[in-house]
Design a protein around this motif. Structure first.
Motif, PDB file in Angstrom:
ATOM      1  N   ALA A   1       6.822  -9.620  -2.928  1.00  0.00           N
ATOM      2  CA  ALA A   1       6.472  -9.416  -1.520  1.00  0.00           C
ATOM      3  C   ALA A   1       5.532  -8.229  -1.386  1.00  0.00           C
ATOM      4  O   ALA A   1       5.399  -7.429  -2.307  1.00  0.00           O
ATOM      5  CB  ALA A   1       7.757  -9.160  -0.727  1.00  0.00           C
ATOM      6  N   GLY A   2       4.870  -8.128  -0.235  1.00  0.00           N
ATOM      7  CA  GLY A   2       3.946  -7.016   0.020  1.00  0.00           C
ATOM      8  C   GLY A   2       2.515  -7.393  -0.340  1.00  0.00           C
ATOM      9  O   GLY A   2       2.284  -8.379  -1.050  1.00  0.00           O
ATOM     10  N   GLY A   3       1.578  -6.606   0.138  1.00  0.00           N
ATOM     11  CA  GLY A   3       0.153  -6.913  -0.051  1.00  0.00           C
ATOM     12  C   GLY A   3      -0.239  -7.224  -1.491  1.00  0.00           C
ATOM     13  O   GLY A   3      -0.993  -8.169  -1.755  1.00  0.00           O
ATOM     14  N   VAL A   4       0.283  -6.444  -2.444  1.00  0.00           N
ATOM     15  CA  VAL A   4      -0.086  -6.632  -3.852  1.00  0.00           C
ATOM     16  C   VAL A   4       0.432  -7.969  -4.394  1.00  0.00           C
ATOM     17  O   VAL A   4      -0.101  -8.515  -5.360  1.00  0.00           O
ATOM     18  CB  VAL A   4       0.411  -5.432  -4.712  1.00  0.00           C
ATOM     19  CG1 VAL A   4       0.023  -5.586  -6.170  1.00  0.00           C
ATOM     20  CG2 VAL A   4      -0.137  -4.114  -4.169  1.00  0.00           C
ATOM     21  N   ALA A   5       1.461  -8.509  -3.730  1.00  0.00           N
ATOM     22  CA  ALA A   5       2.014  -9.804  -4.162  1.00  0.00           C
ATOM     23  C   ALA A   5       1.004 -10.938  -3.993  1.00  0.00           C
ATOM     24  O   ALA A   5       1.199 -12.026  -4.528  1.00  0.00           O
ATOM     25  CB  ALA A   5       3.285 -10.110  -3.385  1.00  0.00           C
TER      26      ALA A   5
ATOM     27  N   GLY B   1       0.822  -1.209   0.000  1.00  0.00           N
ATOM     28  CA  GLY B   1       0.000   0.000   0.000  1.00  0.00           C
ATOM     29  C   GLY B   1       0.859   1.263   0.000  1.00  0.00           C
ATOM     30  O   GLY B   1       0.442   2.307  -0.491  1.00  0.00           O
ATOM     31  N   GLY B   2       2.053   1.165   0.540  1.00  0.00           N
ATOM     32  CA  GLY B   2       2.905   2.344   0.650  1.00  0.00           C
ATOM     33  C   GLY B   2       4.144   2.307  -0.227  1.00  0.00           C
ATOM     34  O   GLY B   2       4.835   3.314  -0.350  1.00  0.00           O
ATOM     35  N   HIS B   3       4.465   1.139  -0.829  1.00  0.00           N
ATOM     36  CA  HIS B   3       5.736   1.011  -1.543  1.00  0.00           C
ATOM     37  C   HIS B   3       5.618   0.218  -2.829  1.00  0.00           C
ATOM     38  O   HIS B   3       4.849  -0.735  -2.895  1.00  0.00           O
ATOM     39  CB  HIS B   3       6.770   0.311  -0.659  1.00  0.00           C
ATOM     40  CG  HIS B   3       6.876   0.926   0.691  1.00  0.00           C
ATOM     41  ND1 HIS B   3       7.729   1.955   0.962  1.00  0.00           N
ATOM     42  CD2 HIS B   3       6.171   0.695   1.818  1.00  0.00           C
ATOM     43  CE1 HIS B   3       7.559   2.329   2.218  1.00  0.00           C
ATOM     44  NE2 HIS B   3       6.617   1.578   2.760  1.00  0.00           N
TER      45      HIS B   3
HETATM   46  O1  KG4 Z   1       1.741  -4.940   2.671  1.00  0.00           O
HETATM   47  P1  KG4 Z   1       0.417  -4.390   3.055  1.00  0.00           P
HETATM   48  O2  KG4 Z   1      -0.484  -5.247   3.890  1.00  0.00           O
HETATM   49  O3  KG4 Z   1       0.578  -3.044   3.834  1.00  0.00           O
HETATM   50  C1  KG4 Z   1       1.537  -2.082   3.530  1.00  0.00           C
HETATM   51  O4  KG4 Z   1       2.692  -2.246   3.987  1.00  0.00           O
HETATM   52  O5  KG4 Z   1       1.166  -1.142   2.782  1.00  0.00           O
HETATM   53  O6  KG4 Z   1      -0.301  -3.971   1.696  1.00  0.00           O
HETATM   54  C2  KG4 Z   1      -1.599  -3.487   1.662  1.00  0.00           C
HETATM   55  C3  KG4 Z   1      -1.935  -3.153   0.229  1.00  0.00           C
HETATM   56  C4  KG4 Z   1      -3.278  -2.461   0.066  1.00  0.00           C
HETATM   57  O7  KG4 Z   1      -3.101  -1.355  -0.804  1.00  0.00           O
HETATM   58  C5  KG4 Z   1      -4.146  -3.539  -0.576  1.00  0.00           C
HETATM   59  O8  KG4 Z   1      -5.158  -3.011  -1.405  1.00  0.00           O
HETATM   60  C6  KG4 Z   1      -3.118  -4.307  -1.375  1.00  0.00           C
HETATM   61  O9  KG4 Z   1      -1.973  -4.354  -0.555  1.00  0.00           O
HETATM   62  N1  KG4 Z   1      -3.584  -5.682  -1.656  1.00  0.00           N
HETATM   63  C7  KG4 Z   1      -3.806  -6.159  -2.900  1.00  0.00           C
HETATM   64  C8  KG4 Z   1      -4.324  -7.470  -2.737  1.00  0.00           C
HETATM   65  N2  KG4 Z   1      -4.374  -7.748  -1.401  1.00  0.00           N
HETATM   66  C9  KG4 Z   1      -3.897  -6.642  -0.764  1.00  0.00           C
HETATM   67  N3  KG4 Z   1      -3.649  -5.572  -4.099  1.00  0.00           N
HETATM   68  C10 KG4 Z   1      -3.989  -6.304  -5.187  1.00  0.00           C
HETATM   69  N4  KG4 Z   1      -4.513  -7.556  -5.120  1.00  0.00           N
HETATM   70  C11 KG4 Z   1      -4.685  -8.179  -3.940  1.00  0.00           C
HETATM   71  N5  KG4 Z   1      -5.192  -9.414  -3.875  1.00  0.00           N
END
Ligand code: KG4
Ligand code: ZN
Length: 337
Positions: free
Chosen positions: A272-276, A141-143
């Motif tokens: 890595a990270g949420g988008v992963a 969400g931030g990177h």
């Molecule tokens: O890593 P994370 O939990 O928190 C941060 O460090 O930012 O990432 C959260 C982000 C949010 O923007 C969320 O919408 C995104 O990851 N996210 C996803 C998916 N699951 C979480 N983006 C795309 N597809 C997904 N399945």
């Protein structure tokens, strides 16, 4: 036999209050995550002040649960690892203060951990044979960073976003098409029934550094498309918008990442990270890596979004290198990798 090393890890940088016990760096003994997402959904995004208050309410409970689940007492811990940045200052302070208080009361060493290093390290938990060097795409969400992991704790950022992070773009587009927060998982879900070729959204090229990203133009293109449809009185197919937007993000992430792996001459790549946890991104990365003969690594979805197990893993590698933080450890919202 060498003694096992147990780490109590704490994560509170955004909207998850989390604690975990990790053994010898790569084995999760317990992993407790209290997600505040339903609370923030009411406001369409994370409200920092509310997040801080909720972290205060939950932190001790989550730590106690992690220890209970692990069947361990505090005194068996070799170190306490805690995220001290980057993130929201109030939420970070709650975790850092809890970790410092425990360290002060028990004498257990404290290890401050970089949140992004935690995300990258999530890959070590289920991929027992993964060792640096490799290239990692961190998209949260931030990177949005492309990182060369040279060794444990040694990183070189070779690409970054010039504006919005990938997850931020997912969240903003989701809001615009009426899906609400958090956007990523919701877009991922409805995109499965949409046509990714239905609408062409631009793939931004960023000036000098071919590994940098830019997602704000794509977000604006989606908003313009939605406005144009409304003005013309045309019905919007949200599934098609979601799928076409997602396709544009995925294409850019895959192209930049695979070019980086090839140019730097590595044969391993991780995300890595949420988008992963995005299903289209994982599938496209797997396909691209198979084509190029690159080994592809990714964590389970629960280890992609914020959790404390990943902080325990990163903390372990810092701990065995001798890193110790003092009781003057502070939250650093804009901490650099
Ligand atoms: O890593 P994370 O939990 O928190 C941060 O460090 O930012 O990432 C959260 C982000 C949010 O923007 C969320 O919408 C995104 O990851 N996210 C996803 C998916 N699951 C979480 N983006 C795309 N597809 C997904 N399945
Ligand atoms: Zn995160």
């Amino acid at each position: 036999m060498d003694k096992d090393i147990l780490i109590l890890a704490i994560e509170s940088s955004c909207d998850e209050t989390a604690a975990a016990v990790v053994k010898n760096g790569r084995q999760i003994v317990s992993n407790i995550i209290f997600s505040q997402v339903p609370l923030h959904t009411l406001y369409g995004g994370v409200v920092p002040e509310i997040a801080s208050r909720k972290h205060i309410e939950k932190i001790n409970q989550v730590i106690e649960e992690a220890l209970r689940d692990a069947g361990c007492g505090l005194r068996e811990m070799d170190a306490i690892a805690v995220t001290y940045g980057p993130g929201l200052v109030g939420p970070l302070l709650v975790g850092v203060s809890a970790a410092k208080a425990i360290s002060f009361a028990t004498g257990i060493p404290l290890v401050g951990v970089h949140h992004i290093e935690g995300h990258i390290s999530a890959n070590y938990i289920e991929n027992k044979d993964l060792e640096p060097p490799f290239v990692c795409l961190v998209a949260s969400g931030g990177h949005s960073h492309l990182v060369v992991v040279k060794d444990y704790g040694q990183y070189e950022i070779i690409g970054r976003t010039r504006d919005d992070a990938a997850g931020e773009a997912f969240d903003k587009v989701a809001r615009a098409i009426g899906l609400g927060y958090p956007g990523g998982p919701k877009i991922d879900k409805i995109a499965k029934t949409g046509n990714p070729e239905a609408i062409y959204f631009p793939r931004a090229k960023v000036g000098e550094n071919e590994f940098d990203f830019s997602f704000s133009g794509l977000k604006s293109a989606v908003l313009n498309y939605l406005n144009a449809c409304r003005m013309k009185g045309e019905e919007v197919c949200t599934e098609d918008v979601a799928a076409s937007f997602q396709q544009a993000v995925v294409e850019v992430l895959v192209e930049h990442a695979l070019n980086a792996v090839k140019q730097y001459g590595y044969d391993k790549f991780a995300i890595a990270g949420g988008v992963a946890s995005n299903s289209a991104l994982r599938a496209a990365m797997q396909k691209g890596c198979d084509r190029e003969g690159i080994r592809f690594f990714y964590p389970s979805p629960i280890l992609c979004t914020d959790n404390a197990a990943m902080i325990g893993t990163a903390g372990y590698y810092e701990f065995i290198k001798g890193k110790r933080s003092g009781l003057d450890l502070n939250a650093v919202p804009n901490l650099k990798l």
